[in-house]
Scaffold this motif. Structure first.
Motif, mmCIF file in Angstrom:
data_model
loop_
_atom_site.group_PDB
_atom_site.id
_atom_site.type_symbol
_atom_site.label_atom_id
_atom_site.label_comp_id
_atom_site.label_asym_id
_atom_site.label_seq_id
_atom_site.Cartn_x
_atom_site.Cartn_y
_atom_site.Cartn_z
ATOM 1 N N TYR A 162 0.807 -1.218 0.000
ATOM 2 C CA TYR A 162 0.000 0.000 0.000
ATOM 3 C C TYR A 162 0.841 1.269 0.000
ATOM 4 O O TYR A 162 0.384 2.324 -0.431
ATOM 5 C CB TYR A 162 -0.992 -0.007 1.172
ATOM 6 C CG TYR A 162 -2.128 -0.962 0.941
ATOM 7 C CD1 TYR A 162 -3.066 -0.707 -0.053
ATOM 8 C CD2 TYR A 162 -2.251 -2.132 1.670
ATOM 9 C CE1 TYR A 162 -4.102 -1.594 -0.299
ATOM 10 C CE2 TYR A 162 -3.277 -3.022 1.437
ATOM 11 C CZ TYR A 162 -4.199 -2.750 0.447
ATOM 12 O OH TYR A 162 -5.216 -3.627 0.205
ATOM 13 N N SER B 225 -6.688 6.615 -3.278
ATOM 14 C CA SER B 225 -6.520 7.999 -2.846
ATOM 15 C C SER B 225 -5.615 8.044 -1.635
ATOM 16 O O SER B 225 -5.440 7.059 -0.926
ATOM 17 C CB SER B 225 -7.875 8.616 -2.531
ATOM 18 O OG SER B 225 -8.346 8.100 -1.311
ATOM 19 N N ASP B 226 -5.028 9.187 -1.411
ATOM 20 C CA ASP B 226 -4.089 9.368 -0.305
ATOM 21 C C ASP B 226 -4.717 9.068 1.047
ATOM 22 O O ASP B 226 -4.115 8.409 1.887
ATOM 23 C CB ASP B 226 -3.582 10.817 -0.318
ATOM 24 C CG ASP B 226 -2.085 10.877 -0.513
ATOM 25 O OD1 ASP B 226 -1.495 9.830 -0.831
ATOM 26 O OD2 ASP B 226 -1.533 11.979 -0.320
ATOM 27 N N SER B 227 -5.935 9.536 1.263
ATOM 28 C CA SER B 227 -6.582 9.328 2.567
ATOM 29 C C SER B 227 -6.905 7.851 2.780
ATOM 30 O O SER B 227 -6.757 7.329 3.888
ATOM 31 C CB SER B 227 -7.834 10.177 2.706
ATOM 32 O OG SER B 227 -8.803 9.786 1.754
ATOM 33 N N GLN B 228 -7.316 7.172 1.717
ATOM 34 C CA GLN B 228 -7.591 5.739 1.839
ATOM 35 C C GLN B 228 -6.304 4.980 2.160
ATOM 36 O O GLN B 228 -6.287 4.079 2.998
ATOM 37 C CB GLN B 228 -8.201 5.188 0.539
ATOM 38 C CG GLN B 228 -9.645 5.514 0.355
ATOM 39 C CD GLN B 228 -10.162 4.937 -0.958
ATOM 40 O OE1 GLN B 228 -9.447 4.906 -1.955
ATOM 41 N NE2 GLN B 228 -11.407 4.495 -0.931
ATOM 42 N N ARG B 229 -5.242 5.368 1.474
ATOM 43 C CA ARG B 229 -3.955 4.698 1.724
ATOM 44 C C ARG B 229 -3.485 4.927 3.158
ATOM 45 O O ARG B 229 -3.011 4.017 3.818
ATOM 46 C CB ARG B 229 -2.895 5.204 0.753
ATOM 47 C CG ARG B 229 -2.816 4.385 -0.489
ATOM 48 C CD ARG B 229 -1.574 4.673 -1.228
ATOM 49 N NE ARG B 229 -1.269 6.117 -1.184
ATOM 50 C CZ ARG B 229 -0.452 6.725 -1.983
ATOM 51 N NH1 ARG B 229 0.184 6.065 -2.900
ATOM 52 N NH2 ARG B 229 -0.218 8.017 -1.893
ATOM 53 N N ARG B 230 -3.620 6.166 3.620
ATOM 54 C CA ARG B 230 -3.190 6.453 4.994
ATOM 55 C C ARG B 230 -4.017 5.664 6.006
ATOM 56 O O ARG B 230 -3.490 5.134 6.976
ATOM 57 C CB ARG B 230 -3.286 7.954 5.274
ATOM 58 C CG ARG B 230 -2.064 8.710 4.796
ATOM 59 C CD ARG B 230 -2.082 10.109 5.376
ATOM 60 N NE ARG B 230 -3.185 10.882 4.804
ATOM 61 C CZ ARG B 230 -3.046 11.791 3.849
ATOM 62 N NH1 ARG B 230 -1.879 12.085 3.382
ATOM 63 N NH2 ARG B 230 -4.105 12.433 3.390
ATOM 64 N N LYS B 231 -5.322 5.583 5.780
ATOM 65 C CA LYS B 231 -6.189 4.820 6.684
ATOM 66 C C LYS B 231 -5.798 3.333 6.657
ATOM 67 O O LYS B 231 -5.657 2.705 7.710
ATOM 68 C CB LYS B 231 -7.661 4.997 6.294
ATOM 69 C CG LYS B 231 -8.616 4.309 7.256
ATOM 70 C CD LYS B 231 -10.049 4.507 6.823
ATOM 71 C CE LYS B 231 -11.074 3.871 7.690
ATOM 72 N NZ LYS B 231 -10.764 2.688 8.401
ATOM 73 N N LYS C 136 -2.499 2.926 8.371
ATOM 74 C CA LYS C 136 -2.650 3.047 9.829
ATOM 75 C C LYS C 136 -3.238 1.754 10.412
ATOM 76 O O LYS C 136 -2.743 1.245 11.424
ATOM 77 C CB LYS C 136 -3.556 4.249 10.148
ATOM 78 C CG LYS C 136 -3.906 4.395 11.606
ATOM 79 C CD LYS C 136 -2.777 5.047 12.370
ATOM 80 C CE LYS C 136 -3.227 5.386 13.765
ATOM 81 N NZ LYS C 136 -2.569 4.632 14.793
#
Length: 200
Positions: free
Chosen positions: A96, A103-109, A112
């Motif tokens: 990932y 998207s960046d936010s999906q990847r960060r979630k 995490k």
């Protein structure tokens, strides 16, 4: 003359029988003494004087050794499973991190979540490593104790050495050593009981 020779033969045979009987009695007495000494050594090694309590103690020790042996095997399996999970989590994290499609936010979630899962799995692995270390130390002490009792009660014979090998007590042969100790202890206890009954 013939009758006299036969009579002398009978007398001689009787004397031989008496001599043999006395020799057998001495051997039997010596054997009883050796069993008493072996029983005394068992009492000294264990601190247990009562025969029934000694038998019960040996049976409980054997059960506990078997339980610990199974526990170590279970811990080994669990550690292997956790190591596989850690590896999978790391692979997913790497996958990932490099993925440009999401998207960046999906990847960060996702990242995490995976890092949290990895942290929990590593904490579990660390906990199991600690338990494994304690269980391994306990098994080491058990192996040492089994070896001492094995030698102290006279189990260290060429026949047993051939049966059990020259490696000493290992996780793989611990139960066989306990079996030999149990058998020898039963022999000693039976001879001790027989000698006590013979004395009245």
């Amino acid at each position: 003359d013939e009758a006299e020779r036969k009579q002398k033969k009978r007398e001689m045979a009787g004397k031989w029988a008496q001599g043999k009987s006395k020799a057998d009695a001495k051997k039997s007495h010596a054997r009883v003494q050796s069993y008493r000494e072996a029983f005394r050594q068992i009492q000294e090694a264990t601190g247990i004087g009562d025969v029934e309590e000694l038998v019960t103690s040996f049976m409980q020790a054997e059960d506990e050794n078997f339980r610990l042996f199974n526990y170590v095997n279970t811990l080994n399996s669990e550690i292997e499973r956790l190591e596989e999970q850690i590896s999978e989590c790391k692979n997913e994290i790497e996958k990932y991190k490099g993925s440009g499609a999401a998207s960046d936010s999906q990847r960060r979630k996702l990242l995490k979540d995976l890092e949290d899962r990895l942290a929990r799995t590593e904490a579990k692995a660390k906990s199991y490593d600690g338990k494994y270390k304690i269980a391994t130390e306990t098994l080491g002490a058990l192996r040492e104790g089994i070896w001492k009792v094995y030698n102290k009660i006279g189990c260290n014979t060429p026949t047993n050495a051939e049966l059990l090998g020259a490696d000493g007590v290992t996780d793989g042969n611990m139960m066989q050593y306990l079996g030999v100790i149990e058998q020898r202890t039963n022999e000693i206890l039976q001879m001790y009981a027989a000698s006590m009954m013979a004395e009245g």
